[in-house]
Design a protein around this motif. Sequence first.
Motif, PDB file in Angstrom:
ATOM      1  N   MET A 133       0.847  -1.207   0.000  1.00 14.01           N
ATOM      2  CA  MET A 133       0.000   0.000   0.000  1.00 14.01           C
ATOM      3  C   MET A 133       0.878   1.250   0.000  1.00 14.01           C
ATOM      4  N   SER A 134       0.599   2.204  -0.903  1.00 17.48           N
ATOM      5  CA  SER A 134       1.396   3.412  -1.012  1.00 17.48           C
ATOM      6  C   SER A 134       1.134   4.323   0.169  1.00 17.48           C
ATOM      7  N   ARG A 135       2.201   4.947   0.665  1.00 16.71           N
ATOM      8  CA  ARG A 135       2.013   5.903   1.745  1.00 16.71           C
ATOM      9  C   ARG A 135       1.456   7.192   1.178  1.00 16.71           C
ATOM     10  N   GLY A 136       0.800   7.960   2.022  1.00 20.53           N
ATOM     11  CA  GLY A 136       0.278   9.246   1.588  1.00 20.53           C
ATOM     12  C   GLY A 136       1.375  10.289   1.565  1.00 20.53           C
ATOM     13  N   PRO A 137       1.029  11.503   1.188  1.00 23.11           N
ATOM     14  CA  PRO A 137       2.023  12.568   1.117  1.00 23.11           C
ATOM     15  C   PRO A 137       2.460  13.038   2.497  1.00 23.11           C
ATOM     16  N   LEU A 138       3.573  13.749   2.518  1.00 24.92           N
ATOM     17  CA  LEU A 138       4.068  14.342   3.746  1.00 24.92           C
ATOM     18  C   LEU A 138       3.281  15.607   4.069  1.00 24.92           C
ATOM     19  N   LEU A 139       3.005  15.845   5.328  1.00 27.74           N
ATOM     20  CA  LEU A 139       2.389  17.084   5.773  1.00 27.74           C
ATOM     21  C   LEU A 139       3.519  17.999   6.233  1.00 27.74           C
ATOM     22  N   LEU A 140       3.792  19.042   5.467  1.00 24.66           N
ATOM     23  CA  LEU A 140       4.966  19.873   5.676  1.00 24.66           C
ATOM     24  C   LEU A 140       4.600  21.332   5.928  1.00 24.66           C
ATOM     25  N   ARG A 141       5.555  22.059   6.489  1.00 28.21           N
ATOM     26  CA  ARG A 141       5.462  23.513   6.570  1.00 28.21           C
ATOM     27  C   ARG A 141       5.935  24.091   5.238  1.00 28.21           C
ATOM     28  N   PRO A 142       5.576  25.354   4.908  1.00 25.70           N
ATOM     29  CA  PRO A 142       6.002  25.933   3.634  1.00 25.70           C
ATOM     30  C   PRO A 142       7.494  25.864   3.394  1.00 25.70           C
ATOM     31  N   VAL A 143       8.299  26.156   4.405  1.00 27.08           N
ATOM     32  CA  VAL A 143       9.751  26.143   4.224  1.00 27.08           C
ATOM     33  C   VAL A 143      10.256  24.732   3.933  1.00 27.08           C
ATOM     34  N   GLU A 144       9.618  23.725   4.507  1.00 29.03           N
ATOM     35  CA  GLU A 144      10.014  22.339   4.243  1.00 29.03           C
ATOM     36  C   GLU A 144       9.615  21.911   2.836  1.00 29.03           C
ATOM     37  N   ALA A 145       8.440  22.358   2.397  1.00 30.17           N
ATOM     38  CA  ALA A 145       8.003  22.032   1.043  1.00 30.17           C
ATOM     39  C   ALA A 145       8.894  22.697   0.009  1.00 30.17           C
ATOM     40  N   ALA A 146       9.335  23.920   0.291  1.00 31.24           N
ATOM     41  CA  ALA A 146      10.215  24.630  -0.635  1.00 31.24           C
ATOM     42  C   ALA A 146      11.517  23.880  -0.853  1.00 31.24           C
ATOM     43  N   ALA A 147      11.959  23.132   0.151  1.00 27.15           N
ATOM     44  CA  ALA A 147      13.214  22.383   0.041  1.00 27.15           C
ATOM     45  C   ALA A 147      13.115  21.224  -0.954  1.00 27.15           C
ATOM     46  N   LEU A 148      11.905  20.875  -1.381  1.00 29.00           N
ATOM     47  CA  LEU A 148      11.731  19.817  -2.375  1.00 29.00           C
ATOM     48  C   LEU A 148      12.043  20.300  -3.787  1.00 29.00           C
ATOM     49  N   VAL A 149      12.150  21.617  -3.956  1.00 26.43           N
ATOM     50  CA  VAL A 149      12.426  22.208  -5.268  1.00 26.43           C
ATOM     51  C   VAL A 149      13.905  22.540  -5.368  1.00 26.43           C
ATOM     52  N   SER A 150      14.528  22.135  -6.459  1.00 22.15           N
ATOM     53  CA  SER A 150      15.966  22.332  -6.659  1.00 22.15           C
ATOM     54  C   SER A 150      16.242  23.390  -7.717  1.00 22.15           C
ATOM     55  N   ASP A 151      17.429  23.977  -7.674  1.00 24.60           N
ATOM     56  CA  ASP A 151      17.844  24.916  -8.706  1.00 24.60           C
ATOM     57  C   ASP A 151      17.726  24.258 -10.075  1.00 24.60           C
ATOM     58  N   GLY A 152      17.188  25.003 -11.034  1.00 20.25           N
ATOM     59  CA  GLY A 152      17.075  24.498 -12.395  1.00 20.25           C
ATOM     60  C   GLY A 152      15.848  23.665 -12.682  1.00 20.25           C
ATOM     61  N   ASP A 153      14.986  23.449 -11.692  1.00 21.65           N
ATOM     62  CA  ASP A 153      13.781  22.640 -11.901  1.00 21.65           C
ATOM     63  C   ASP A 153      12.790  23.344 -12.830  1.00 21.65           C
ATOM     64  N   THR A 154      11.994  22.527 -13.535  1.00 20.30           N
ATOM     65  CA  THR A 154      10.845  23.026 -14.268  1.00 20.30           C
ATOM     66  C   THR A 154       9.639  22.910 -13.343  1.00 20.30           C
ATOM     67  N   VAL A 155       9.040  24.054 -13.027  1.00 16.83           N
ATOM     68  CA  VAL A 155       7.996  24.133 -12.003  1.00 16.83           C
ATOM     69  C   VAL A 155       6.707  24.652 -12.627  1.00 16.83           C
ATOM     70  N   GLY A 156       5.629  23.877 -12.503  1.00 17.48           N
ATOM     71  CA  GLY A 156       4.321  24.304 -12.963  1.00 17.48           C
ATOM     72  C   GLY A 156       3.536  24.921 -11.822  1.00 17.48           C
ATOM     73  N   LEU A 157       3.021  26.123 -12.028  1.00 19.28           N
ATOM     74  CA  LEU A 157       2.254  26.822 -11.000  1.00 19.28           C
ATOM     75  C   LEU A 157       0.773  26.778 -11.338  1.00 19.28           C
ATOM     76  N   GLY A 158      -0.041  26.327 -10.390  1.00 20.72           N
ATOM     77  CA  GLY A 158      -1.470  26.227 -10.604  1.00 20.72           C
ATOM     78  C   GLY A 158      -2.178  27.551 -10.412  1.00 20.72           C
ATOM     79  N   GLY A 159      -3.489  27.528 -10.664  1.00 22.77           N
ATOM     80  CA  GLY A 159      -4.313  28.714 -10.471  1.00 22.77           C
ATOM     81  C   GLY A 159      -4.610  29.437 -11.767  1.00 22.77           C
ATOM     82  N   ILE A 160      -5.790  30.052 -11.797  1.00 23.80           N
ATOM     83  CA  ILE A 160      -6.238  30.836 -12.949  1.00 23.80           C
ATOM     84  C   ILE A 160      -6.821  32.148 -12.438  1.00 23.80           C
ATOM     85  N   LEU A 161      -6.481  33.264 -13.095  1.00 27.92           N
ATOM     86  CA  LEU A 161      -6.962  34.576 -12.691  1.00 27.92           C
ATOM     87  C   LEU A 161      -6.680  34.770 -11.196  1.00 27.92           C
TER      88      LEU A 161
END
Length: 231
Positions: free
Chosen positions: A1-29
């Motif tokens: 059974m797959s584990r669910g996602p990690l529950l993180l603080r914003p600063v911890e989530a930001a650490a998942l992104v590395s220099d040079g990554d291609t990042v898709g940002l959600g949201g419209i208007l």
Amino acid sequence: MSRGPLLLRPVEAAALVSDGDTVGLGGILQRRRPTELCLALATAGVRELHVMSFLAGPETESLAAAGAIAALTTGYVDPTLPPTATEAGLASGSMALRETSEQVFVGGLLAASAGLPFWPTFGAAGSDVAAALGLREIRCPYTDRPVLAVPATPLDVAVLHAEAATSSGAVFGPSAREFLDDADLVLARAARQVIVSVERIVADEEAVGCKTAVLAPFEVTAIVDVGTTSG
């Protein structure tokens, strides 16, 4: 059974992104913008990002102001914003612009999510956008009609915002339909990692039979409860 996602603080989530990554940002208007996560990324000092945003808005601006963006792929930059760091970066050449159309933007993500090298579309055919992007024309093997072949655009990370998620990671869409509210799902399914900020965490039981549960736990890397967390 797959584990669910990690529950993180914003600063911890930001650490998942590395220099040079291609990042898709959600949201419209003005809806579903991952503003707090982008502020955390800007503060974290990440650099050389290739940002893909359906319609670039204030969350893109926070990254541009921090010097985090090397290239921006978007249909347009929100014209309601005041003079911005995004515009300044594009004007100075410190940030490259890859202008696209809605059909081309989505087509590349659909190809990536399906594991295909390209996605056929009639959108942008014969336009300056297609020429500038170097999109190739192919013939449909069934009708012989010419179509554009949009190359796949896989994402390293999708950064999204939603109303709520369960503690195990099921993500809920808007309680009422919103303009292009399925665009965030296309981003998520084209990404290697998916980070979702939410207004609240709800009980797992709420996801059972719920029609607004749009992402399953196995599709999500991290959840950030911006309604209660800080930092």
